[in-house]
Design an enzyme around this catalytic site. Structure first.
Site, short mmCIF file in Angstrom:
data_model
loop_
_atom_site.label_atom_id
_atom_site.label_comp_id
_atom_site.label_asym_id
_atom_site.label_seq_id
_atom_site.Cartn_x
_atom_site.Cartn_y
_atom_site.Cartn_z
N TRP A 351 0.10 8.54 3.13
CA TRP A 351 -0.97 9.55 3.27
C TRP A 351 -1.68 9.40 4.60
O TRP A 351 -2.40 10.28 5.04
CB TRP A 351 -1.95 9.46 2.10
CG TRP A 351 -2.88 8.26 2.11
CD1 TRP A 351 -2.53 6.98 2.40
CD2 TRP A 351 -4.28 8.23 1.82
NE1 TRP A 351 -3.62 6.14 2.29
CE2 TRP A 351 -4.71 6.89 1.93
CE3 TRP A 351 -5.21 9.20 1.46
CZ2 TRP A 351 -6.03 6.50 1.70
CZ3 TRP A 351 -6.53 8.82 1.24
CH2 TRP A 351 -6.92 7.48 1.36
N ASP A 352 -1.47 8.26 5.25
CA ASP A 352 -2.05 8.00 6.57
C ASP A 352 -1.83 9.21 7.49
O ASP A 352 -2.68 9.56 8.29
CB ASP A 352 -1.37 6.79 7.23
CG ASP A 352 -1.47 5.51 6.41
OD1 ASP A 352 -1.40 5.61 5.17
OD2 ASP A 352 -1.58 4.43 7.00
N GLU A 491 -6.83 0.14 -3.41
CA GLU A 491 -5.67 -0.46 -4.10
C GLU A 491 -5.97 -1.79 -4.78
O GLU A 491 -5.06 -2.40 -5.32
CB GLU A 491 -4.51 -0.60 -3.10
CG GLU A 491 -4.02 0.74 -2.60
CD GLU A 491 -2.92 0.65 -1.56
OE1 GLU A 491 -2.66 -0.46 -1.06
OE2 GLU A 491 -2.33 1.70 -1.23
N LYS A 604 -11.09 -2.25 -1.64
CA LYS A 604 -10.34 -2.51 -0.42
C LYS A 604 -10.77 -1.56 0.70
O LYS A 604 -10.89 -1.93 1.86
CB LYS A 604 -8.86 -2.30 -0.74
CG LYS A 604 -7.91 -2.58 0.40
CD LYS A 604 -6.46 -2.40 -0.07
CE LYS A 604 -5.47 -2.62 1.05
NZ LYS A 604 -4.09 -2.36 0.64
N GLN A 605 -10.99 -0.31 0.32
CA GLN A 605 -11.29 0.75 1.31
C GLN A 605 -11.97 1.89 0.55
O GLN A 605 -11.94 1.90 -0.68
CB GLN A 605 -9.98 1.22 1.94
CG GLN A 605 -9.03 1.89 0.97
CD GLN A 605 -7.58 1.84 1.42
OE1 GLN A 605 -6.88 0.88 1.12
NE2 GLN A 605 -7.14 2.85 2.12
C1 BGC Z 1 -3.68 0.93 2.46
C2 BGC Z 1 -3.16 2.33 2.25
C3 BGC Z 1 -2.32 2.74 3.43
C4 BGC Z 1 -1.24 1.73 3.72
C5 BGC Z 1 -0.47 2.04 4.98
C6 BGC Z 1 -2.51 0.01 2.74
O1 BGC Z 1 -2.99 -1.28 2.99
O2 BGC Z 1 -4.37 0.48 1.32
O3 BGC Z 1 -4.23 3.23 2.08
O4 BGC Z 1 -1.75 3.98 3.18
O5 BGC Z 1 -1.82 0.46 3.88
O6 BGC Z 1 -1.29 2.05 6.09
#
Ligand code: BGC
Length: 770
Positions: A351-352, A491, A604-605
């Site tokens: 999704w980045d 996550e 995490k984010q």
């Molecule tokens: C993040 C995801 C991201 C992925 C790739 C993961 O660590 O939690 O949101 O899409 O890294 O960058």
């Protein structure tokens, strides 16, 4: 302000431990071919060359971007001693990336038992001719006359997994290596997918009068490595210039061409040889000129100028430079989480791309935004298979995507302590489907490209809508639709029920599918009939999504502004973040069991905050503030995607102090290696986030529900001004924001808003007081 310093990234000293990070920083790519910025005169490097779209699985855990043979092989021997940065004394060392022109420059001066030899080099990967790269070495014997031997080669012993030694794997086998007389070539074939890749290069060398200086040519094959060696006689103080011409083609590039009776390998080889000859005919300087002119024209469209903050100026250019380096001209590929710059996340697309990088392309280089969406369209079949295999309908886009849209997320990885751990994201991180829908609708609103929606966009919306309809679970007791057992953007928490980000966006995706179904029935009823036939869809089915959407459960309590991330989140254990590391990022709270993060409120984010940013029109400023304040305190920023979003949200709710701090963390993620993994590739999502910080954050730009752009800027104290470009409905706007005014320069009349007030921008310069 436009001092050259802000156009370059320098490496002033050579410490081999820093090689891998600098290789990522100095990577040159053109959306097709990528060459890591490795030192050709060192063995302590990770050889990495990649072509977008060349994936293979073979014995690897999952399909991955293939590390191809290394075409950078070049050695110089003085008195039979190899000039090597790692064990010869260096009297000078300096390397810098010239971002303005897209050139990597190096200067080395070796001392070989008293003989000083200077080598200056310029490397570029051509943007106008994506199959070409060139390197020029200028050699000066400073205090001696004598001979050197130079060696040009293609290393066919490269492999994936330099940073993951247990999983090393060579994805290709060598078909043949050849002497091109002059020049060398290697043809290889990937194991599973059978892609043919042919690389060739040749060197030419001249003295100051333009006369050839290469003598005693010898071709040899060492193992499967083709090499050509020459002797050059040097005269004290007189420069010799060596030009290296390199070309790469793959069978994937030629899929649309007629093979007639030709063997594919021969076909690609022929293409490469012709291209190499053409490149040599063009000449190094002319190709370089075409490349730098191209870069100049692109900078005119995408550059950001920050007056009063050199570090930010350099940082933003660095991020834009590398984002553009990944922009594909091919609609079958997209941009991986780590760009084309390394093997992090195996070259996979997340999704980045749609949520973090896409806005940059959409508002500056929309043709690439379109390509990125077409990649999703072109991988719809794989997405349909995912849905089918998981018992759903429509198309389920993979959480991690490679070349065909099938799910390629690895099933196993390691946790923070190094224990094997099951990775559930590929099974549960469904929000990617709606993220793609968000990008599609955003594209349509900003470009007004109806034809794109007719030809491709509506189909994707219908297929993702259909997926969600089948994914929803009906709760009879509560008479509502739920989505259980998911992972949201955060996550740390797996198998959660009714994640608000996922549910909200699923609902939104369903509504948009219905809306665009209706739109197409007006716009192009014949196309709609065709689509209905192909997809086997009926009006009744689509209309039923409206009711489903109305009943999607959104875990929000009446009258409460704070939104619970998922059902049960508020009941989890509280841990306070009290310490930060040298990069200003939170340290794990003491006493925390890292295998049980899911039992805590730490995230995490951003997750809820992410929702407020993706669908801002759905929430009030007060709601934003409350949620920002609550979740910011609990965010560990264990993803480079995190700080930029808090920067933007901070600005929306008045937390300007942290906004600047988070912006700088974002900008410098690779230049400072503040996540500690730049060696494995460029943080492309963070780079997209950096653009969003400037434009959405400091520039305060929003696309309102009436589809007009609104600007409500705020500038950090030391910024005198910020200037960026916005392409809105095909009109290139130049936006210059100062503390007390906004100047918008437009070639034609356009309506927009300044701090919510409608304004008409006339052709030419328009100044609005703030
Ligand atoms: C993040 C995801 C991201 C992925 C790739 C993961 O660590 O939690 O949101 O899409 O890294 O960058």
């Amino acid at each position: 302000m436009e001092g050259e310093v802000v156009w370059v990234v320098e490496r002033k000293e050579y410490h081999p431990v820093e090689n891998l990070v600098y290789e990522t920083i100095f990577t040159l790519a053109n959306g097709y071919l990528s060459l890591r910025g490795r030192e050709e005169f060192s063995n302590l490097t990770m050889k990495g060359s990649y072509v977008a779209g060349i994936f293979d699985k073979y014995l690897a855990q999952v399909t991955e971007l293939v590390n191809l043979p290394d075409p950078l092989g070049f050695k110089i021997y003085l008195d039979n001693k190899e000039l090597n940065l790692d064990y010869l004394p260096l009297t000078k060392y300096y390397r810098y990336l010239d971002m303005k022109q897209g050139i990597l420059n190096s200067l080395y001066e070796f001392n070989v038992e008293g003989k000083i030899i200077r080598i200056e080099s310029r490397r570029f990967v051509s943007r106008p001719n994506i199959h070409r790269f060139g390197i020029q070495y200028t050699i000066t014997p400073v205090n001696f006359s004598g001979k050197i031997v130079v060696e040009n080669c293609i290393d066919t012993t490269t492999y994936n997994g330099y940073l993951d030694p247990h999983n090393k794997i060579q994805h290709y086998r060598v078909l043949r290596v050849e002497d091109l007389k002059p020049g060398v070539s290697a043809s290889v074939k990937t194991h599973d997918k059978g892609h043919i890749i042919v690389l060739a290069n040749a060197i030419l060398a001249k003295d100051h009068k333009g006369e050839n200086v290469l003598r005693y040519r010898k071709f040899r094959q060492i193992g499967d490595i083709p090499q050509e060696g020459y002797t050059i006689f040097l005269t004290e103080g007189q420069q010799v210039v060596i030009e290296k011409y390199g070309v790469v083609y793959t069978s994937r590039d030629l899929e649309s061409e007629k093979l007639k009776d030709k063997d594919v390998v021969d076909f690609v080889r022929e293409k490469v040889e012709n291209e190499l000859n053409n490149f040599i005919r063009t000449g190094f300087e002319s190709e370089l000129k075409a490349h730098t002119e191209h870069m100049e024209s692109v900078w005119k469209r995408m550059d950001i100028l920050i007056d009063g903050d050199e570090l930010a100026q350099q940082g933003i250019r660095f991020n834009l430079f590398h984002l553009y380096a990944c922009a594909p001209d091919d609609q079958r590929v997209s941009i991986g989480a780590r760009g084309l710059h390394g093997e992090g996340y195996k070259g996979h697309v997340f999704w980045d791309t749609e949520i973090f990088m896409f806005p940059f392309f959409l508002y500056t280089l929309p043709e690439y935004a379109k390509n990125l969406l077409l990649y999703r369209y072109n991988t719809l079949d794989g997405a349909r298979k995912n849905a089918q295999m998981n018992g759903y309908k429509g198309a389920q886009f993979p959480w991690e995507s490679a070349d065909d849209g099938l799910e390629v997320t690895p099933k196993w990885g390691e946790d923070y302590l190094g224990n094997p751990v099951r990775i559930w994201t590929g099974d549960e991180e469904f929000h990617i489907n709606a993220d793609i829908a968000v990008a599609l609708v955003h594209y349509h609103s900003v470009t007004g490209d109806d034809q794109f929606m007719v030809d491709y966009g509506v189909e994707v919306l219908l297929e993702t809508g259909r997926f969600w309809a089948s994914r929803l679970e009906y709760n009879e007791i509560k008479d509502r639709y739920e989505i259980r057992r998911v992972i949201g953007p955060d996550e740390f928490h797996e198998h959660v029920d009714n994640n608000v980000y996922t549910n909200y966006l699923a609902k939104w995706n369903l509504e948009k599918a219905v809306e665009y179904y209706e739109w197409l029935s007006e716009k192009d009823p014949i196309k709609l009939e065709k689509l209905k036939t192909i997809l086997g869809i009926t009006e009744k089915e689509v209309r039923s999504w409206k009711t489903l959407a109305e009943k999607v459960y959104i875990p929000r309590k009446e009258g409460e502004k704070l939104i619970e991330q998922f059902e049960g989140y508020f009941g989890l254990k509280e841990y306070e973040i009290t310490e930060w590391d040298e990069n200003g990022l939170p340290k794990w709270p003491k006493g925390l069991d890292l295998t049980k993060l899911g039992e805590t409120k730490l995230i995490k984010q951003p997750d809820v905050v992410m929702l407020l940013l993706v669908l801002p029109e759905e929430f009030t400023e007060e709601e934003m503030k409350v949620n920002y304040e609550y979740y910011e305190k609990r965010t560990m920023h264990k993803s480079s995607l995190s700080p930029s979003m808090y920067s933007i949200m901070g600005l929306k709710v008045g937390d300007t102090h942290n906004a600047y701090k988070y912006f700088m963390k974002t900008l410098l993620v690779d230049l400072e290696d503040n996540q500690g993994n730049t060696n494995n590739g460029f943080h492309a999502a963070s780079a997209g986030g950096a653009w969003q910080c400037v434009v959405y954050g400091f520039g305060g730009m929003t696309l309102e529900s009436d589809k007009l752009l609104n600007f409500s800027p705020w500038l950090p104290e030391k910024w005198q001004s910020v200037n960026f470009k916005i392409n809105y409905r095909g009109i290139p706007l130049d936006v210059l924001i100062k503390k007390d005014s906004i100047q918008i320069t437009s070639p034609s009349e356009v309506e927009l808003k300044i701090k919510g007030e409608r304004k008409i921008v006339k052709p030419g310069e328009n100044i609005f007081r703030l």
